[in-house]
Design a protein around this motif. Structure first.
Motif, PDB file in Angstrom:
ATOM      1  N   VAL A 117      19.713  56.797  53.305  1.00 21.95           N
ATOM      2  CA  VAL A 117      19.446  56.570  51.887  1.00 21.95           C
ATOM      3  C   VAL A 117      19.886  57.792  51.088  1.00 21.95           C
ATOM      4  CG1 VAL A 117      17.733  55.992  50.137  1.00 21.95           C
ATOM      5  CG2 VAL A 117      17.456  55.145  52.462  1.00 21.95           C
ATOM      6  N   PHE A 118      20.743  57.559  50.109  1.00 21.03           N
ATOM      7  CA  PHE A 118      21.160  58.649  49.231  1.00 21.03           C
ATOM      8  C   PHE A 118      20.317  58.584  47.965  1.00 21.03           C
ATOM      9  CE2 PHE A 118      24.339  60.702  46.282  1.00 21.03           C
ATOM     10  CZ  PHE A 118      24.180  61.964  46.824  1.00 21.03           C
ATOM     11  N   LEU A 119      19.623  59.669  47.661  1.00 18.93           N
ATOM     12  CA  LEU A 119      18.629  59.685  46.591  1.00 18.93           C
ATOM     13  C   LEU A 119      18.885  60.886  45.674  1.00 18.93           C
ATOM     14  CD1 LEU A 119      15.864  58.677  45.456  1.00 18.93           C
ATOM     15  CD2 LEU A 119      14.763  60.034  47.205  1.00 18.93           C
TER      16      LEU A 119
ATOM     17  N   GLU B  95       5.060  56.138  53.495  1.00 17.97           N
ATOM     18  CA  GLU B  95       3.839  55.335  53.621  1.00 17.97           C
ATOM     19  C   GLU B  95       4.161  53.882  53.928  1.00 17.97           C
ATOM     20  OE1 GLU B  95       1.112  57.943  50.558  1.00 17.97           O
ATOM     21  OE2 GLU B  95       1.485  55.839  50.104  1.00 17.97           O
ATOM     22  N   ASP B  96       5.267  53.398  53.370  1.00 24.98           N
ATOM     23  CA  ASP B  96       5.649  52.011  53.627  1.00 24.98           C
ATOM     24  C   ASP B  96       6.465  51.876  54.906  1.00 24.98           C
ATOM     25  OD1 ASP B  96       4.329  51.446  51.374  1.00 24.98           O
ATOM     26  OD2 ASP B  96       6.076  51.089  50.117  1.00 24.98           O
ATOM     27  N   GLY B  97       6.501  52.942  55.705  1.00 21.25           N
ATOM     28  CA  GLY B  97       7.144  52.848  57.006  1.00 21.25           C
ATOM     29  C   GLY B  97       8.663  52.902  56.980  1.00 21.25           C
ATOM     30  N   ILE B  98       9.248  53.533  55.953  1.00 21.00           N
ATOM     31  CA  ILE B  98      10.700  53.697  55.931  1.00 21.00           C
ATOM     32  C   ILE B  98      11.023  55.072  56.504  1.00 21.00           C
ATOM     33  CG2 ILE B  98      12.768  53.735  54.473  1.00 21.00           C
ATOM     34  CD1 ILE B  98      11.207  52.050  52.455  1.00 21.00           C
ATOM     35  N   ASP B  99      11.476  55.111  57.761  1.00 23.65           N
ATOM     36  CA  ASP B  99      11.673  56.396  58.435  1.00 23.65           C
ATOM     37  C   ASP B  99      13.130  56.832  58.449  1.00 23.65           C
ATOM     38  OD1 ASP B  99       8.962  56.659  58.995  1.00 23.65           O
ATOM     39  OD2 ASP B  99       9.154  55.291  60.695  1.00 23.65           O
ATOM     40  N   LEU B 100      13.922  56.370  57.492  1.00 22.93           N
ATOM     41  CA  LEU B 100      15.346  56.678  57.471  1.00 22.93           C
ATOM     42  C   LEU B 100      15.596  58.109  56.997  1.00 22.93           C
ATOM     43  CD1 LEU B 100      16.325  53.418  55.632  1.00 22.93           C
ATOM     44  CD2 LEU B 100      16.794  53.917  58.021  1.00 22.93           C
ATOM     45  N   PRO B 101      16.780  58.657  57.326  1.00 27.19           N
ATOM     46  CA  PRO B 101      17.129  59.943  56.720  1.00 27.19           C
ATOM     47  C   PRO B 101      17.429  59.760  55.227  1.00 27.19           C
ATOM     48  CG  PRO B 101      18.909  59.135  58.122  1.00 27.19           C
ATOM     49  CD  PRO B 101      17.756  58.216  58.317  1.00 27.19           C
ATOM     50  N   PHE B 102      16.877  60.646  54.409  1.00 30.53           N
ATOM     51  CA  PHE B 102      17.143  60.652  52.969  1.00 30.53           C
ATOM     52  C   PHE B 102      17.941  61.905  52.643  1.00 30.53           C
ATOM     53  CE2 PHE B 102      14.501  57.499  50.609  1.00 30.53           C
ATOM     54  CZ  PHE B 102      13.887  56.902  51.687  1.00 30.53           C
ATOM     55  N   MET B 103      18.832  61.790  51.659  1.00 27.67           N
ATOM     56  CA  MET B 103      19.569  62.973  51.259  1.00 27.67           C
ATOM     57  C   MET B 103      19.735  63.008  49.746  1.00 27.67           C
ATOM     58  SD  MET B 103      23.089  64.406  52.784  1.00 27.67           S
ATOM     59  CE  MET B 103      23.616  66.063  52.445  1.00 27.67           C
ATOM     60  N   GLY B 104      19.701  64.220  49.194  1.00 23.88           N
ATOM     61  CA  GLY B 104      19.884  64.377  47.759  1.00 23.88           C
ATOM     62  C   GLY B 104      20.675  65.616  47.456  1.00 23.88           C
ATOM     63  N   GLY B 105      20.708  65.991  46.181  1.00 25.02           N
ATOM     64  CA  GLY B 105      21.452  67.174  45.766  1.00 25.02           C
ATOM     65  C   GLY B 105      20.535  68.305  45.371  1.00 25.02           C
ATOM     66  N   ASP B 106      21.054  69.224  44.566  1.00 25.82           N
ATOM     67  CA  ASP B 106      20.264  70.386  44.165  1.00 25.82           C
ATOM     68  C   ASP B 106      19.090  70.015  43.258  1.00 25.82           C
ATOM     69  OD1 ASP B 106      21.983  69.601  42.219  1.00 25.82           O
ATOM     70  OD2 ASP B 106      22.558  71.599  41.575  1.00 25.82           O
ATOM     71  N   GLY B 107      19.041  68.758  42.766  1.00 27.26           N
ATOM     72  CA  GLY B 107      17.923  68.323  41.933  1.00 27.26           C
ATOM     73  C   GLY B 107      16.598  68.290  42.682  1.00 27.26           C
ATOM     74  N   TRP B 108      16.663  68.286  44.011  1.00 25.81           N
ATOM     75  CA  TRP B 108      15.443  68.301  44.824  1.00 25.81           C
ATOM     76  C   TRP B 108      14.854  69.702  44.913  1.00 25.81           C
ATOM     77  CZ3 TRP B 108      15.170  65.126  49.950  1.00 25.81           C
ATOM     78  CH2 TRP B 108      15.617  63.823  49.728  1.00 25.81           C
ATOM     79  N   ASP B 109      15.665  70.696  44.578  1.00 26.08           N
ATOM     80  CA  ASP B 109      15.317  72.060  44.940  1.00 26.08           C
ATOM     81  C   ASP B 109      14.198  72.621  44.085  1.00 26.08           C
ATOM     82  OD1 ASP B 109      15.326  74.477  46.125  1.00 26.08           O
ATOM     83  OD2 ASP B 109      17.079  75.242  45.074  1.00 26.08           O
ATOM     84  N   SER B 110      12.961  72.317  44.442  1.00 30.39           N
ATOM     85  CA  SER B 110      11.802  72.868  43.755  1.00 30.39           C
ATOM     86  C   SER B 110      10.627  72.817  44.717  1.00 30.39           C
ATOM     87  CB  SER B 110      11.494  72.034  42.508  1.00 30.39           C
ATOM     88  OG  SER B 110      10.184  72.299  42.088  1.00 30.39           O
TER      89      SER B 110
END
Lengths: 292, 395
Positions: free
Chosen positions: B241-243, B259-274
């Motif tokens: 999942v690209f987020l 919580e809903d049982g989605i255990d996939l790898p997620f990836m994002g950009g520098d907007g996550w950096d906090s």
């Protein structure tokens, strides 16, 4: 299976709306005032709960009670300071004041602590997942639904079986006549605000635990949605608010499920408009004829 | 009669007040005009950043980094002058960003504006910079339209970071090469130019590599309930999942997804950096998630370690990428002012454009013909709620 999962999602979202709508509809039912500051009392309740849990190290139930008590006092203060002087003014003046109070609370809190969000700790309540035939239900959403239902039942009991409830109904029916019968109208209205605001406080804490992120403007949209829910169920009618809230949550979840997640908020307000056009008294309202 | 008199008094009072205000206004502008670029011993630079509001974490970090750089530069000064930062809080709001830039340029007479930290708020300032011919340097806004919109170069606008298509492309390459994903879902913030830019680049690069996008969903900033859409994503059965969103919503989405049982790898950009993303989502939900970023404080490069030590001494916390880029922007601007000679906005613009092999914390800075830096991207993985250095990818 996906559809059932979406219904579950909708009901947990709807329980929060219902919880806020209960207080909304109650204040309207007694004082005939659309209290736009209600969503902000909900926000204050959420912050009180947050500080109670993180700073004072309280557990869930004490934090919930503390938040309810604080919000009850806060609600009474708002009523005494902002609404009481306008008791005999026009309805529109009271409505505008309510909007002003709402903006004052939001910006006041931003002034005090800044606008940055806070995150509730993740471990306030145990988080268990129940899997029933591939549909996952979290223990927290069951808790929210049960708290909403329990509070609704208590509220029904208070309004219909207690002395203060009788006074409330009398004031709502005709406050002048109630005064003549020896009912203290001011105290009755304060009690209404206290109960309504305590419910908002409870909703705030539960929202924080369920959705983690809280911030000073968080009350705006849920407050409006709760208003829609209250109108949907018939404003002033307590079970109506409950059903309206749940229904609105389910409608939103289904809109997202159909792939129109960006239209979700829009649909909520379309529902409001449709209700006002076709069923202005709401689902549970009686069609009262105006006396001439 | 009485009313008229009162009105008269009020009118004359307001006239006097107006005249006074006019006077003080005049004297202020003339004195500050004298003190800025022409004579005096300070050079004013503006900082139009998100000091409060939804993306305050970014703006605050960039402001801290910028201040540290300017303090270091002021120890020696530039050609005998000191730099002075004039700060404006744009409250994470595009309209505030525009009016803040107008104030900095017309009232404070700054020689250049640093800001903002996010793409949406920087885009709102581009026209002000172009119209008034004052350079605008964004430390961290990654949307390509900022420097070059529809083939037309905004010649007064510069940046210190790489651009969205690059981040999206790096993420797509990482997803198919390192993770080995054949199918992916994209979950985008449709109220953010940044998020849409990354998503578009990811989609293009991922499909070019032979991958398939099986779900494209959207939310808007400030949403809190994502479960319904996550359920849809889950039933589309992607491998990745690209987020590409900002930390507040990303934190909530990750938590609700796990919580809903989605255990996939997620990836994002520098907007996550906090740090907020860890607070909101919790360390467990961040397991198996990756971001592309501008730098890693764990990188053993000497320049990076010196910066990290200086920043930790000043602010008592580890600098994130926004702080590093704010710091780099301070040095980039100071370097240009030094080479410009008379520190006029036009000369500074030319000097900014002529930059060559400038050594910064986030890498060596060179510009391409679009005023976009050519430098490397770092991929970080969240392990136990901490960012860990995974790999560095060159353009």
């Amino acid at each position: 299976m996906e559809l059932i999962q979406q219904l579950v999602n909708g009901i947990s979202l709807g329980s929060i709306y219902a919880l806020i709508a209960l207080g909304y509809t109650m204040v309207y039912g007694i004082v005939k005032l659309i209290n736009f500051a209600h969503g902000d009392v909900f926000m204050v309740g959420s912050f009180v709960g947050f500080y109670a849990i993180t700073v004072m190290d309280l557990s869930f139930i004490p934090a919930l009670l503390l938040s309810m008590v604080t919000c009850a006092i806060f609600g009474v203060l708002i009523e005494r300071i902002a609404y009481k002087p306008l008791r005999n003014a026009t309805r529109i003046a009271a409505l505008i004041t309510a909007i002003g109070v709402s903006l004052l609370i939001e910006n006041g809190l931003i002034y005090i602590r800044g606008a940055q969000p806070e995150a509730y700790p993740n471990n306030v309540l145990p988080m268990d997942k129940l899997d029933i035939f591939g549909v996952s239900i979290s223990s927290q959403s069951i808790l929210i639904l049960s708290v909403s239902i329990i509070l609704m039942i208590i509220l029904q009991f208070v309004v219909h079986k207690t002395k203060i409830g009788k006074a409330m109904r009398a004031v709502s029916f005709d406050s002048e006549a109630a005064k003549l019968m020896g009912i203290n109208v001011n105290n009755t209205i304060s009690a209404t605000f206290a109960i309504g605001s305590a419910l908002a406080g409870a909703a705030g804490v539960i929202f924080g635990i369920y959705y983690i992120k809280i911030e000073p403007l968080m009350g705006v949209l849920p407050g409006l949605k709760a208003f829609v829910a209250a109108v949907l169920g018939g404003i002033g009618i307590i079970p109506g608010a409950m059903v309206g809230g749940l229904l609105l949550g389910v409608i939103e979840a289904l809109v997202s499920a159909a792939g129109y997640s960006l239209w979700r908020d829009g649909v909520a307000f379309v529902v409001l408009i449709l209700i006002l056009i076709f069923l202005p008294q709401g689902l549970f309202g009686k069609n009262k004829r105006e006396k001439v | 009669m009485k009313k008229k008199k009162l009105a008269g008094v009020f009118l004359s009072l307001s006239l006097v007040a107006g005249a006074l205000a006019g006077c003080s206004g005049d004297s202020k502008t003339s004195s500050s005009g004298g003190g800025s670029s022409k004579s005096g011993d300070t050079i004013k630079i503006g900082a139009n950043l998100e000091l409060s509001g939804g993306t305050a974490s970014f703006g605050q970090s960039a402001a801290d980094g910028l201040k540290l750089a300017i303090d270091e530069i002021n120890k020696e000064g530039i050609n005998g002058k000191k730099l002075e930062i004039v700060k404006v809080d744009n409250k994470s709001d595009a309209a505030e960003a525009t009016s803040g830039s107008i104030k900095l340029v017309s009232q404070d007479k700054v020689v250049a504006v640093v800001g903002s930290a996010t793409s949406t708020n920087t885009l709102a300032q581009v026209q002000v910079a172009q119209d008034n011919q004052v350079p605008l340097l964004t430390p961290t806004a990654t949307n390509p339209d900022i420097t070059n919109k529809a083939g037309k170069l905004n010649d007064y606008v510069f940046r210190t970071c790489f651009i969205d298509p690059f981040q999206g492309t790096v993420a797509a390459n990482f997803a198919s090469d390192e993770i080995g994903a054949k199918t992916a879902a994209i979950y985008v913030d449709s109220a953010s130019d940044y998020s849409k830019g990354l998503a578009a680049a990811f989609k293009e690069a991922f499909t070019a590599k032979g991958g398939k996008i099986v779900a494209e969903e959207a939310y808007v900033t400030k949403d809190t309930d994502f479960r319904s859409t996550l359920t849809r994503i889950k039933s589309a059965k992607p491998e990745f999942v690209f987020l590409p969103g900002y930390y507040e919503e990303v934190g909530l989405i990750l938590k609700q997804a796990r919580e809903d049982g989605i255990d996939l790898p997620f990836m994002g950009g520098d907007g996550w950096d906090s740090p907020k993303v860890v607070e909101i989502a919790g360390a467990d939900a961040l397991k198996n998630t990756y971001i592309t970023n501008h730098y890693s404080p764990e990188d053993e490069d000497a320049k990076i370690q010196d910066f990290v030590a200086a920043f930790e001494k000043e602010y008592d916390k580890t600098p994130d990428a926004f702080a590093a880029l704010g710091y780099d922007t301070g040095y980039y601007l100071a370097d240009a002012i030094k080479r410009s000679g008379d520190a006029s906005p036009e000369k500074i613009r030319q000097a900014l454009e002529d930059v060559k092999d400038l050594q910064l914390v986030s890498g060596t800075l060179n510009l391409d013909e679009n005023h976009d830096p050519i430098k490397s991207a770092t991929i970080l993985e969240y392990v136990d709620g901490k960012q860990t250095f995974k790999t560095k990818i060159n353009p």
